[in-house]
Every structure is written in C-alpha cells, then in structure tokens.
Design a protein around this motif. Structure first.
Motif, PDB file in Angstrom:
ATOM      1  N   LYS A  45       0.828  -1.212   0.000  1.00 50.85           N
ATOM      2  CA  LYS A  45       0.000   0.000   0.000  1.00 50.85           C
ATOM      3  C   LYS A  45       0.858   1.256   0.000  1.00 50.85           C
ATOM      4  N   ALA A  46       1.895   1.270   0.823  1.00 46.22           N
ATOM      5  CA  ALA A  46       2.759   2.455   0.891  1.00 46.22           C
ATOM      6  C   ALA A  46       3.426   2.713  -0.452  1.00 46.22           C
ATOM      7  N   SER A  47       3.929   1.661  -1.080  1.00 51.46           N
ATOM      8  CA  SER A  47       4.595   1.816  -2.374  1.00 51.46           C
ATOM      9  C   SER A  47       3.619   2.265  -3.450  1.00 51.46           C
ATOM     10  N   LEU A  48       2.428   1.671  -3.471  1.00 47.87           N
ATOM     11  CA  LEU A  48       1.444   2.032  -4.490  1.00 47.87           C
ATOM     12  C   LEU A  48       0.871   3.427  -4.246  1.00 47.87           C
ATOM     13  N   PHE A  98      -8.498   5.929  -3.624  1.00 54.25           N
ATOM     14  CA  PHE A  98      -8.328   7.107  -4.468  1.00 54.25           C
ATOM     15  C   PHE A  98      -7.397   8.057  -3.731  1.00 54.25           C
ATOM     16  N   MET A  99      -6.469   8.626  -4.431  1.00 54.14           N
ATOM     17  CA  MET A  99      -5.597   9.636  -3.839  1.00 54.14           C
ATOM     18  C   MET A  99      -5.997  10.973  -4.444  1.00 54.14           C
ATOM     19  N   VAL A 136       6.973  -3.331  -8.375  1.00 56.34           N
ATOM     20  CA  VAL A 136       6.818  -3.213  -6.920  1.00 56.34           C
ATOM     21  C   VAL A 136       6.219  -4.500  -6.354  1.00 56.34           C
ATOM     22  N   ILE A 137       5.157  -4.978  -6.983  1.00 58.46           N
ATOM     23  CA  ILE A 137       4.487  -6.188  -6.504  1.00 58.46           C
ATOM     24  C   ILE A 137       5.428  -7.385  -6.572  1.00 58.46           C
ATOM     25  N   GLU A 138       6.133  -7.537  -7.682  1.00 64.10           N
ATOM     26  CA  GLU A 138       7.054  -8.663  -7.836  1.00 64.10           C
ATOM     27  C   GLU A 138       8.219  -8.575  -6.845  1.00 64.10           C
ATOM     28  N   LEU A 139       8.718  -7.384  -6.606  1.00 63.08           N
ATOM     29  CA  LEU A 139       9.816  -7.206  -5.657  1.00 63.08           C
ATOM     30  C   LEU A 139       9.384  -7.577  -4.242  1.00 63.08           C
TER      31      LEU A 139
END
Length: 191
Positions: free
Chosen positions: A7-10, A37-38, A136-139
């Motif tokens: 969540k933080a990365s996204l 939503f941001m 990001v998800i794969e990492l």
C-alpha cells in the motif's frame, strides 16, 4: 506479501500518477482488497471504493489501456455512483498491471472530475506506471519468498538438530507432518 509495504509503495506511485497526468485522483486496483483514491488537493485523504469497480474491470478485461471521456454521458457509466455523485468523475485512464506470467494482477487508474481527453503520451505514461506497479508487486513477493526460504532453512536446521541429538522420532514426525510424506521422500525433494 506485507499489505502495508504494498500500500505504501502504491500510494507513492499514485501520487506520481496524479502529478504526471494532471488528474484529480489515482488508484491501484488489486482484486484482493479495496482500492484507494488519492486526491490531488489532499494527498492523504482517501475515499474507499470496491476493487470490482466498473472501469477497473473493463480495463482488466480489455488487457489494454482504456481511456474514457464524458463519463456522465456514457450509458455504461452514467449511473455509476462515482460519476453521478461525489467525486463526479468525468474522465478515466487505466492500464492493466501484468505479472511475470502475463496474468493481470490489477489496474492502475487515473480519474479526473474535469472533462479531459487523454493524449497518446498520457496513455504511454499510464502503461509505464503499470510496469512500475508490477515491479513493486514482484519485488515484494520476491522479498517474502526469500524470507520464507530463510525460515525453511531454519526449520530444516532444527529438524537436523533433533536428529543429531538422538530425537530421530521427533524429527521424522515433524518432517512427516510438514510434508505429508516420509522423511526420505521429503529430503529427496529438498535436494
């Protein structure tokens, strides 16, 4: 995968989407959870929406960039609560986020409350954000996998320790319980 790291990365990527595409809101939709939503005006304010929102599903199904304008005049979306009510979405740009095996992991979406036509350059940018989200998800998955391997090696070390201390029955029981097979078969699969 730790959801807090994801969540933080996204959320940081969502902020980049907002600034790069000059839109009101951005979101990453992942099937396992709700999307956030941001808001451009207040980046820390979040409105929760379901991960199965119509635009995200359409983007996933198309497996390609989807650009929509004048959503309040589009019969497919006119009754959507986010179009008819706050935040009064008028424009949408989304791209699927693909995994290593070309499976769709989710979508990256840009929304605007203003009427807007997204350019081909905007569409390329949203695809780039989808690639970044995939990375990001794969990492995060890879780092979790490495932690699991370390835990697995610790477990095998503990089982070996039991065997060396003369507790072979306990070691055999642990291996059988973990693998649902005989210890010899289990260790053969590990090597």
């Amino acid at each position: 995968m730790p959801i807090s790291d994801l969540k933080a990365s996204l959320e940081l990527l969502a902020q980049d989407v907002i600034l790069s595409l000059d839109v009101s809101m951005a979101a990453f939709s992942l099937p396992a959870e709700t999307t956030r939503f941001m808001s451009k005006a207040e980046l820390t304010k979040a409105i929760r929406v379901p991960a199965n929102c119509a635009t995200c599903l359409a983007t996933r199904d198309a497996r390609a960039v989807l650009a929509l304008e004048d959503m309040d005049q589009n019969p497919k979306y006119v009754d959507n609560p986010f179009v008819a009510n706050e935040p009064h979405i008028r424009a949408y740009l989304g791209a699927p986020v693909f995994g290593r095996k070309n499976e769709v992991l989710g979508t990256v979406c840009a929304y605007d409350s203003r009427r807007k036509k997204f350019s081909s350059e905007d569409q390329k940018r949203i695809e780039e954000f989808a690639v970044r989200a995939s990375a990001v998800i794969e990492l995060i998955n890879l780092s979790e996998g490495i932690k699991n391997v370390a835990d697995y090696k610790s477990l095998l070390g503990a089982i070996d320790g039991f065997a060396l201390l003369g507790y072979e029955e306990i070691a055999n029981y642990l291996v059988t319980a973990i693998y649902q097979q005989s210890p010899r078969e289990s260790f053969r699969n590990v090597i």
